[in-house]
Design a protein around this motif. Structure first.
Motif, short mmCIF file in Angstrom:
data_model
loop_
_atom_site.label_atom_id
_atom_site.label_comp_id
_atom_site.label_asym_id
_atom_site.label_seq_id
_atom_site.Cartn_x
_atom_site.Cartn_y
_atom_site.Cartn_z
N THR A 47 0.82 -1.20 0.00
CA THR A 47 0.00 0.00 0.00
C THR A 47 0.86 1.26 0.00
OG1 THR A 47 -1.71 1.25 1.18
CG2 THR A 47 -0.17 -0.02 2.53
N ARG A 48 0.37 2.29 -0.70
CA ARG A 48 1.03 3.59 -0.70
C ARG A 48 0.51 4.49 0.42
NH1 ARG A 48 3.39 5.16 -5.78
NH2 ARG A 48 3.09 3.61 -7.42
N SER A 88 6.29 7.02 3.47
CA SER A 88 5.42 6.12 2.70
C SER A 88 6.02 5.74 1.36
CB SER A 88 4.05 6.77 2.49
OG SER A 88 3.41 7.02 3.72
N ALA A 89 6.64 6.72 0.69
CA ALA A 89 7.22 6.44 -0.63
C ALA A 89 8.35 5.43 -0.53
CB ALA A 89 7.71 7.73 -1.27
N TYR A 123 6.84 1.96 0.17
CA TYR A 123 6.26 1.38 -1.04
C TYR A 123 7.35 0.90 -2.01
CZ TYR A 123 4.02 0.98 -5.57
OH TYR A 123 3.60 0.50 -6.79
N SER A 180 8.75 -2.26 -0.88
CA SER A 180 7.77 -3.35 -0.95
C SER A 180 7.78 -4.01 -2.32
CB SER A 180 6.37 -2.84 -0.62
OG SER A 180 5.79 -2.13 -1.71
N ARG A 181 8.03 -3.24 -3.37
CA ARG A 181 8.10 -3.79 -4.72
C ARG A 181 9.30 -4.73 -4.87
NH1 ARG A 181 3.78 -4.24 -6.15
NH2 ARG A 181 4.42 -4.45 -8.33
#
Length: 311
Positions: free
Chosen positions: A173-174, A214-215, A218, A221-222
Motif C-alpha cells: 500500500t502507498r 510512505s514512498a 512502497y 515493498s516492490r
C-alpha cells in the motif's frame, strides 16, 4: 501526529553513538552510519529491516558496545539516510559493501547481523569481494530469500491465490501509516509481533515503523514482492546462525528452515516460541547473546590487528 522517530526513554531508546559518519554507496546514495563502543574492540555490523532504522537495534547496541565496536547503518531511505533513486537487492549489497569498506581496516573481520531486509542485504552481498574480505560469521534474523508474499501469513486466510493477492495489496500500500494511535499499535502488533509482546516493545516498533516515509516503504515493498535471493543463500559460505519467531507472520518459519537446508555452513537455527517478526526487540537478550557468541567463536580468525581510523 507525533514526529518521534523512536522512543526516547527505556531499554529501546537509542544510545548516543561515539561517532557518526556518512558513507557513499556505489551509485552516490548517502548512508547514515553510527559507531558505538571502543575503536579497538572486535567489530559487529548491524543491518536493519524494511521500514526500520538504527534505532531498531538499540538493545543490542547498548549490550554489545560494552566490549565490541558496534557499527549500525540506516538502509537507503530509512532513518537518517536520504531517499535514493534505486531500490534493488543489488543496491542493498552495494550499501553493505560500502559500509564495510569505510568502517573497517583492510582484512578486518566482522560478525554481521541482518534482520529481515537487512538479512536480505547479506544474502545479496554474499558473493561480493568486499563482503568476503570482512565477514567472518553471520546471524540472519527473521528473514527469507524468496516467495515472501506467497508465504506471508499477515492475511488470515488459507494459502492460495486470494491470500497472495490480498497480501500484496496490504504490504504494497502507498497509504501513509498516520499517527501512532492505540489502533495503529494493535495493527502493528498483529502483523509484526508475537501476541505476548510487552507494550514497551510495541511502542518502540511502532515509533520506528511509522517514521518510515510512505514512498520509501512502497518502493522497497516492490523489491520484496519479487525477491529471489536463493542463489545468495548458496553463496553465503561463512558460519551462519538463523533466528525466527514461531509466530512470525511476515517471514514465517518456513523461510528459516529453507535457509538452514540451503546454507553451506549453517551453525544452527533457533526457533523462538510465540515470538513474531521483530525478534531483536522481542528477544533482545537472546539476539545479543547469539551475536556475542558468534564474535567470540569466529572473529578471532583472520582478525586484523589494525583498525581503520579517522573515518
Amino acid at each position: 501526529m507525533s514526529r518521534l522517530m523512536h522512543v526516547s526513554s527505556g531499554p529501546y531508546a537509542p544510545p548516543v553513538p561515539s561517532r557518526e559518519l556518512t558513507v557513499t554507496s556505489a551509485d552516490g546514495s548517502r548512508l547514515h552510519v553510527e559507531v558505538h563502543g571502543r575503536e579497538d574492540a572486535p567489530a559487529v555490523v548491524l543491518a536493519h529491516g524494511w521500514t526500520c532504522s538504527t534505532a531498531f537495534w538499540a538493545a543490542q547496541i547498548r549490550d554489545l558496545a560494552v566490549d565490541h565496536r558496534v557499527i549500525a547503518y540506516d538502509q537507503r531511505g530509512h532513518g537518517r539516510s536520504p531517499a535514493a533513486v534505486a531500490h534493488s537487492t543489488d543496491a542493498l549489497a552495494d550499501d553493505l559493501e560500502a559500509v564495510l569498506e569505510e568502517t573497517l581496516a583492510p582484512g578486518e573481520k566482522v560478525v554481521i547481523a541482518g534482520h529481515s531486509m537487512g538479512g536480505m542485504a547479506v544474502l545479496a552481498a554474499a558473493s561480493r569481494a568486499g563482503f568476503r574480505e570482512h565477514a567472518v560469521a553471520v546471524l540472519l534474523c527473521s528473514t527469507g530469500s524468496s516467495r515472501l508474499v506467497d508465504e506471508s501469513r499477515v492475511v488470515p486466510l488459507r494459502a492460495g491465490r486470494t491470500r497472495t493477492w490480498l497480501t500484496r495489496k496490504v504490504l504494497g500500500t502507498r497509504a501513509p501509516l498516520g499517527p501512532v494511535t492505540p489502533a495503529a499499535r494493535r495493527i502493528l502488533k498483529y502483523g509484526t509481533m508475537g501476541p505476548g509482546s510487552a507494550p514497551q516493545m510495541v511502542e518502540a516498533c511502532a515509533r520506528i515503523v511509522h517514521a518510515c516515509p510512505s514512498a520509501v516503504r512502497y518502493a522497497w515493498s516492490r523489491v520484496l514482492d519479487s525477491l529471489d535471493l536463493d542463489h545468495g543463500v548458496r553463496e553465503l559460505a561463512v558460519p551462519t546462525a538463523v533466528f525466527v519467531g514461531t509466530a512470525d507472520r511476515l517471514t514465517p518459519p518456513v523461510h528459516a528452515r529453507a535457509l538452514v537446508a540451503a546454507l553451506p555452513n549453517c551453525v544452527g537455527i533457533t526457533e523462538l516460541p510465540g515470538l513474531g517478526h521483530m525478534t531483536p526487540v522481542e528477544a533482545p537478550e537472546l539476539v545479543s547473546a547469539k551475536i556475542r557468541e558468534l564474535a567470540a567463536t569466529y572473529a578471532q580468525f583472520g582478525q586484523s590487528d589494525q583498525v581503520k581510523e579517522g573515518t
